[in-house]
Every structure is written in structure tokens, then in C-alpha cells.
Design an enzyme around this catalytic site. Structure first.
Site, PDB file in Angstrom:
ATOM      1  N   TYR A 119      45.968  45.101  26.375  1.00  0.00           N
ATOM      2  CA  TYR A 119      45.564  44.024  27.290  1.00  0.00           C
ATOM      3  C   TYR A 119      46.723  43.603  28.196  1.00  0.00           C
ATOM      4  CZ  TYR A 119      42.790  40.174  29.074  1.00  0.00           C
ATOM      5  OH  TYR A 119      42.086  39.346  29.907  1.00  0.00           O
TER       6      TYR A 119
ATOM      7  N   PRO B  23      34.896  45.667  34.278  1.00  0.00           N
ATOM      8  CA  PRO B  23      35.905  44.606  34.383  1.00  0.00           C
ATOM      9  C   PRO B  23      36.370  44.009  33.050  1.00  0.00           C
ATOM     10  CG  PRO B  23      33.752  43.822  35.121  1.00  0.00           C
ATOM     11  CD  PRO B  23      33.613  45.282  34.900  1.00  0.00           C
TER      12      PRO B  23
ATOM     13  N   HIS C 232      49.515  33.218  30.423  1.00  0.00           N
ATOM     14  CA  HIS C 232      48.679  33.167  29.218  1.00  0.00           C
ATOM     15  C   HIS C 232      49.315  34.005  28.108  1.00  0.00           C
ATOM     16  CE1 HIS C 232      44.628  31.519  30.771  1.00  0.00           C
ATOM     17  NE2 HIS C 232      45.612  31.090  31.523  1.00  0.00           N
TER      18      HIS C 232
ATOM     19  N   TYR D 250      36.524  35.476  25.746  1.00  0.00           N
ATOM     20  CA  TYR D 250      35.547  36.563  25.847  1.00  0.00           C
ATOM     21  C   TYR D 250      34.498  36.310  24.765  1.00  0.00           C
ATOM     22  CZ  TYR D 250      38.645  39.340  28.869  1.00  0.00           C
ATOM     23  OH  TYR D 250      39.416  39.794  29.905  1.00  0.00           O
TER      24      TYR D 250
ATOM     25  N   LYS E   2      41.478  45.477  33.921  1.00  0.00           N
ATOM     26  CA  LYS E   2      42.434  46.554  34.216  1.00  0.00           C
ATOM     27  C   LYS E   2      42.397  47.082  35.652  1.00  0.00           C
ATOM     28  CE  LYS E   2      44.743  47.091  30.498  1.00  0.00           C
ATOM     29  NZ  LYS E   2      45.256  45.737  30.639  1.00  0.00           N
TER      30      LYS E   2
HETATM   31  P1  FAD Z   1      39.228  47.397  47.011  1.00  0.00           P
HETATM   32  O1  FAD Z   1      39.605  46.027  46.583  1.00  0.00           O
HETATM   33  O2  FAD Z   1      37.820  47.825  46.878  1.00  0.00           O
HETATM   34  O3  FAD Z   1      39.679  47.542  48.533  1.00  0.00           O
HETATM   35  C1  FAD Z   1      39.304  48.657  49.332  1.00  0.00           C
HETATM   36  C2  FAD Z   1      39.281  48.247  50.790  1.00  0.00           C
HETATM   37  O4  FAD Z   1      38.958  49.382  51.584  1.00  0.00           O
HETATM   38  C3  FAD Z   1      38.228  47.194  51.086  1.00  0.00           C
HETATM   39  O5  FAD Z   1      38.807  46.103  51.783  1.00  0.00           O
HETATM   40  C4  FAD Z   1      37.197  47.928  51.913  1.00  0.00           C
HETATM   41  O6  FAD Z   1      36.553  47.093  52.875  1.00  0.00           O
HETATM   42  C5  FAD Z   1      38.026  49.007  52.577  1.00  0.00           C
HETATM   43  N1  FAD Z   1      37.231  50.172  52.988  1.00  0.00           N
HETATM   44  C6  FAD Z   1      36.198  50.752  52.332  1.00  0.00           C
HETATM   45  N2  FAD Z   1      35.720  51.782  53.023  1.00  0.00           N
HETATM   46  C7  FAD Z   1      36.456  51.871  54.149  1.00  0.00           C
HETATM   47  C8  FAD Z   1      36.404  52.749  55.261  1.00  0.00           C
HETATM   48  N3  FAD Z   1      35.507  53.730  55.345  1.00  0.00           N
HETATM   49  N4  FAD Z   1      37.304  52.576  56.263  1.00  0.00           N
HETATM   50  C9  FAD Z   1      38.238  51.564  56.188  1.00  0.00           C
HETATM   51  N5  FAD Z   1      38.308  50.702  55.133  1.00  0.00           N
HETATM   52  C10 FAD Z   1      37.424  50.858  54.138  1.00  0.00           C
HETATM   53  N6  FAD Z   1      40.886  44.019  37.884  1.00  0.00           N
HETATM   54  C11 FAD Z   1      41.921  43.521  37.141  1.00  0.00           C
HETATM   55  O7  FAD Z   1      42.990  44.159  37.073  1.00  0.00           O
HETATM   56  N7  FAD Z   1      41.829  42.332  36.450  1.00  0.00           N
HETATM   57  C12 FAD Z   1      40.678  41.611  36.467  1.00  0.00           C
HETATM   58  O8  FAD Z   1      40.643  40.523  35.882  1.00  0.00           O
HETATM   59  C13 FAD Z   1      39.547  42.136  37.220  1.00  0.00           C
HETATM   60  N8  FAD Z   1      38.382  41.462  37.274  1.00  0.00           N
HETATM   61  C14 FAD Z   1      37.368  41.920  38.090  1.00  0.00           C
HETATM   62  C15 FAD Z   1      36.197  41.187  38.137  1.00  0.00           C
HETATM   63  C16 FAD Z   1      35.154  41.622  38.947  1.00  0.00           C
HETATM   64  C17 FAD Z   1      33.878  40.821  38.984  1.00  0.00           C
HETATM   65  C18 FAD Z   1      35.288  42.810  39.743  1.00  0.00           C
HETATM   66  C19 FAD Z   1      34.165  43.274  40.647  1.00  0.00           C
HETATM   67  C20 FAD Z   1      36.461  43.543  39.680  1.00  0.00           C
HETATM   68  C21 FAD Z   1      37.507  43.112  38.862  1.00  0.00           C
HETATM   69  N9  FAD Z   1      38.699  43.819  38.771  1.00  0.00           N
HETATM   70  C22 FAD Z   1      39.712  43.359  37.959  1.00  0.00           C
HETATM   71  C23 FAD Z   1      38.875  45.053  39.535  1.00  0.00           C
HETATM   72  C24 FAD Z   1      39.631  44.848  40.860  1.00  0.00           C
HETATM   73  O9  FAD Z   1      39.008  43.851  41.622  1.00  0.00           O
HETATM   74  C25 FAD Z   1      39.663  46.177  41.657  1.00  0.00           C
HETATM   75  O10 FAD Z   1      40.130  47.193  40.808  1.00  0.00           O
HETATM   76  C26 FAD Z   1      40.575  46.070  42.890  1.00  0.00           C
HETATM   77  O11 FAD Z   1      39.938  45.336  43.916  1.00  0.00           O
HETATM   78  C27 FAD Z   1      40.921  47.453  43.458  1.00  0.00           C
HETATM   79  O12 FAD Z   1      41.653  47.315  44.646  1.00  0.00           O
HETATM   80  P2  FAD Z   1      41.593  48.443  45.759  1.00  0.00           P
HETATM   81  O13 FAD Z   1      42.481  47.935  46.867  1.00  0.00           O
HETATM   82  O14 FAD Z   1      41.882  49.758  45.167  1.00  0.00           O
HETATM   83  O15 FAD Z   1      40.073  48.496  46.237  1.00  0.00           O
HETATM   84  C1  DHB Z   2      38.618  37.737  35.106  1.00  0.00           C
HETATM   85  C2  DHB Z   2      37.969  38.917  35.358  1.00  0.00           C
HETATM   86  C3  DHB Z   2      37.954  39.890  34.383  1.00  0.00           C
HETATM   87  O1  DHB Z   2      37.344  41.059  34.609  1.00  0.00           O
HETATM   88  C4  DHB Z   2      38.579  39.698  33.160  1.00  0.00           C
HETATM   89  O2  DHB Z   2      38.518  40.656  32.212  1.00  0.00           O
HETATM   90  C5  DHB Z   2      39.229  38.512  32.928  1.00  0.00           C
HETATM   91  C6  DHB Z   2      39.250  37.525  33.906  1.00  0.00           C
HETATM   92  C7  DHB Z   2      38.606  36.690  36.157  1.00  0.00           C
HETATM   93  O3  DHB Z   2      37.993  36.909  37.217  1.00  0.00           O
HETATM   94  O4  DHB Z   2      39.204  35.641  35.949  1.00  0.00           O
END
Ligand code: FAD
Ligand code: DHB
Length: 388
Positions: free
Chosen positions: A383, A292, A72, A200, A296
Site C-alpha cells: 500500500y 482504484p 496517513h 475501506y 495505485k
Molecule cells: P490521465 O489522467 O487519463 O490523463 C491523460 C490525458 O490525456 C487526459 O488529460 C486526456 O484528456 C488526454 N488525452 C486523451 N486522449 C488524447 C488525445 N487523443 N490527444 C491529446 N490528449 C489526449 N490512483 C492512485 O494512485 N491513487 C488513488 O487514490 C486513485 N484513485 C482513483 C479513483 C478514481 C475514481 C479513479 C477513476 C482513478 C483513481 N486513480 C488513483 C487512478 C489515477 O487517477 C490515474 O491512474 C491517473 O489519472 C493516470 O494519469 P495519466 O496522466 O496517465 O492519465
Molecule cells: C481515494 C481513491 C482511491 O482509489 C483509494 O484507493 C483511496 C482513496 C480517494 O479518491 O481519496
């Protein structure tokens, strides 16, 4: 059991760290509370920055992303029915890629399986011991048995609700938090997106986001209340709430259909400082949360992992602990930039209250963004991702 780095959590942070360490011959074991299928069922991030793409390539798991990911060059912001485009290519020469977190996780899981590196799923009661000592250990229950892993370092990659951050003595950690009075209700559907680019939407009815996963699969979000019950949102109600927030073209092109996933995510800004405690490092959502809106969270998790993997490689290969000593301050410098951008985009685009002054200021700020080349450049730079 003994390993060099015990990684808690098999989300994107833990899996990516494990893969990068494995590439450099550093032994690691991942402990995950859930099953692999459960981790893959969570639909979350969609937008990845070039630095995240580069890191996935370095980890050797980027092939499918390059085939299926959508590049994009810009993004659209729709304000009260009028669309404005910000070109990343023109402003920064860069682009972002739309490729789902689920697919990244799947690619990382496949890469780890191919490497033969161990992940213990359904690991319960994970507990961290002696994090400030020379020989930390992690205990857990799996297959009905209590087990122990002795290690040099522990990487807390277990997300916001994980155990790692909670294992730190309260007087050793400071937290900063803002909880927004709203959430995002997200729907995934097997329907073509309304636009080739993300939109957005700022609208008096509330925020909306039109995103996608492929030319035939859409991802939509609308702002909702925090106490909202997902069962009160049949698909028709979702589409009825989304449609009036779009512009005429969006309304005409919107193809509705049954949802294949629907979930609610609360909006929160959160930072824990520092990100290192003795032999324990926090990375990704375990250390910080962004709302979200700025896309980021996953990118920030990847940049933590980049710094942490480099620090651990320096420790083992070059016998230098400089990277370890600087991990927290280097990671936090990036974290706060992403926190600012995510907070700013959130406050600009959501209906946060009925306060008319706040709403007028939002509009004035948005029109400044659309008129000012400098403001649009700063937006685009943030962004697509700030350089290291
Ligand atoms: P997590 O994905 O939370 O993974 C942590 C893992 O640890 C999980 O699998 C969990 O089960 C495990 N865990 C937890 N506790 C324990 C325990 N006690 N023992 C063992 N394992 C455990 N980010 C972007 O950059 N771009 C986007 O477009 C974007 N959109 C998003 C949209 C939504 C709706 C949401 C909710 C989030 C979005 N994010 C986005 C954020 C992104 O999804 C998170 O920042 C990302 O998942 C972080 O990864 P992580 O591995 O640090 O944590
Ligand atoms: C998506 C999620 C986001 O939080 C964002 O800022 C842009 C796109 C997505 O899930 O596609």
C-alpha cells in the site's frame, strides 16, 4: 515546429514528465485534447506514495502538497461492521499522503506556466507518424489549423482512451485485461470526514470507501452496477446506500451534505506490453489500468515517468541508451506488482457475485490478514509503495 520530446496528454503523467525534462534542459511540447479547466474538473486519485512525493519535489512542485497534504500512518478496513487498523508506520516505517490528483495537476500546470514550457490545449485529431523511424512527427489540429511537430521521441501519456497506444501496429503489442462487473460511484462533499484515516469497507451490501481531501472535505465511494445512470443517484440516495455499510461509530460521525461532484468509474485491470515501440514510449494509464481499490494508478504513472525521464536524461546528457532499452521491462516489473495488489484488494473487498463460497473465502482471507503479522506487513508494504 520542432522539439526533442512530444508529449501527448496533459494529465499527471504528461505534466510531470514535461516538468522533469524541462528541469534537465530537454525541450518538450505537450498536446492535450481537452481544455485545462476540463482536466482540472476530474476528481480522481487521492492517495500518494512517498516515491511520488519525492518525484513531485524533484520536479519543483511539492511546496503546496507539503503544506496541505495529510500524512496517513495507517488505514482501516471495516468488515461487516467491525473495524481493523493496519499501521503503515509500525509495519514499514513509512506513510502515505492524502492530496488530490486535482491539486497535483494544478501544481504541475502552475509549474509549467512558470517555466514557460508550451502546452497546447484543445489539440484535436492528434496523430502519430513514423514511430519506428529516425524522425517521428505528430500532427494535430488547433486554432482551426493543421500543425506538425517533428521530434526525437514521443511520450504517450494520454490515458486509457488515448491515441498513442492505438497507433501501434496490432502485431507489435500484447494486451491483458480483466473487466470487473462493477463501478465506483464517487461523491465529493464539503463535510468533515467520518474518520482521521481512510476506511475501506467490505459489507454484504457492497464495497464502500471513506476518504477525504481535507479536514472539511470528504470523498466517498460506493460500489455500483456498470449500467448505473448517475442521474438516478440524487445525494440522499447515495447517503442512504453508504450509511448502512459503516460501523456504529462511522454511522454516528457521518455528516451528510450536498455533493460538489459525483461520478462513476468502471473497474478494470489492463496491461499493454511492451511499453516502448521505436521512438514511442507509453506511460501511465495509456499503458496500464488498475482498479482504484489499491490507490495505485497515479503512483504507477509517476513511477513510469521517473524511469522514462531518467532514460531520456541519460540519452541526452550521457549519450547512453541503456535506460531507453530497459524502460519497458523495468516499468512492467513494477506494473505487474501493482496489478496483483490492486486485483487482490478488489476481489477481497467487493461484492462480486451472490456466490456464498466466494464470500466466505473473502472473509477468511480478510481475517487472516488481520491475524497474521506477515500478511499485514505485506499489505502495508504494497500500500505504501514498493521501493525501486
Ligand atoms: P490521465 O489522467 O487519463 O490523463 C491523460 C490525458 O490525456 C487526459 O488529460 C486526456 O484528456 C488526454 N488525452 C486523451 N486522449 C488524447 C488525445 N487523443 N490527444 C491529446 N490528449 C489526449 N490512483 C492512485 O494512485 N491513487 C488513488 O487514490 C486513485 N484513485 C482513483 C479513483 C478514481 C475514481 C479513479 C477513476 C482513478 C483513481 N486513480 C488513483 C487512478 C489515477 O487517477 C490515474 O491512474 C491517473 O489519472 C493516470 O494519469 P495519466 O496522466 O496517465 O492519465
Ligand atoms: C481515494 C481513491 C482511491 O482509489 C483509494 O484507493 C483511496 C482513496 C480517494 O479518491 O481519496
Amino acid at each position: 515546429m520542432r522539439t526533442q520530446v512530444a508529449i501527448i496528454g496533459a494529465g499527471p503523467s504528461g505534466l510531470l514528465l514535461g516538468q522533469l525534462l524541462h528541469k534537465h534542459g530537454i525541450d518538450n511540447v505537450i498536446l492535450e485534447r481537452q481544455t485545462g479547466e476540463y482536466v482540472l474538473s476530474r476528481i480522481r486519485a487521492g492517495v500518494i506514495e512517498q516515491t511520488t512525493i519525492d518525484l513531485l519535489d524533484e520536479a519543483g512542485v511539492g511546496a503546496r502538497m507539503h503544506e496541505e497534504g495529510l500524512v496517513h500512518d495507517g488505514v482501516q478496513i471495516c468488515v461487516d461492521g467491525v473495524r481493523h487498523r493496519i499501521s503503515f508506520k509500525e509495519m514499514t516505517g513509512k506513510a502515505v499522503m492524502v492530496y488530490g490528483q486535482t491539486e497535483i495537476t494544478r501544481d504541475l500546470m502552475d509549474g509549467r506556466a512558470a517555466a514557460g514550457a508550451p502546452t497546447i490545449y484543445a489539440a484535436y485529431d492528434v496523430s502519430l507518424h513514423d514511430i519506428f523511424g529516425e524522425t517521428p512527427t505528430v500532427t494535430f489540429r488547433a486554432d482551426g489549423k493543421t500543425q506538425e511537430i517533428a521530434c526525437d521521441f514521443i511520450a504517450g501519456c494520454d490515458g486509457f482512451h488515448g491515441v498513442s497506444r492505438k497507433s501501434v501496429p496490432p502485431n507489435a503489442i500484447a494486451t491483458h485485461e480483466r473487466v470487473y462487473p462493477l463501478g465506483w460511484l464517487g461523491v465529493l462533499s464539503e463535510t468533515p470526514p467520518v474518520s482521521e484515516e481512510l476506511i475501506y469497507v467490505r459489507h454484504p451490501l457492497g464495497f464502500a470507501l471513506c476518504s477525504m481531501r481535507s479536514p472539511t472535505r470528504s470523498r466517498y465511494y460506493i460500489q455500483c452496477g456498470l449500467a448505473e445512470d448517475i442521474d438516478a443517484w440524487p445525494d440522499e440516495r447515495f447517503w442512504e446506500e453508504l450509511r448502512p455499510r459503516l460501523d456504529d461509530e462511522g454511522r454516528q460521525r457521518l455528516v451528510t451534505g450536498p455533493s460538489i461532484e459525483k461520478s462513476i468509474a468502471p473497474l478494470r485491470s489492463f496491461v499493454a506490453e511492451p511499453m516502448r515501440f521505436g521512438q514511442l514510449f507509453l506511460a501511465g494509464d495509456a499503458a496500464h489500468i488498475v482498479p482504484p481499490t489499491g490507490a495505485k494508478g497515479l503512483n504507477l504513472a509517476a513511477s513510469d515517468v521517473r524511469l522514462l525521464s531518467q532514460a531520456l536524461v541519460e540519452h541526452y546528457a550521457e549519450k547512453s541508451d541503456a535506460g531507453i532499452a530497459h524502460y519497458s521491462s523495468r516499468a512492467l516489473a513494477r506494473v505487474w506488482k501493482a496489478e496483483r495488489f490492486s486485483w487482490w484488494m478488489t476481489t477481497l473487498l467487493h461484492k462480486l457475485s451472490d456466490d456464498s463460497f466466494e464470500q466466505k473465502i473473502q472473509l477468511a482471507e480478510l481475517h487472516y490478514l488481520f491475524r497474521s503479522q506477515a500478511a499485514a506487513t505485506v499489505f502495508a508494504e504494497n500500500y505504501v509503495g514498493l521501493p525501486f
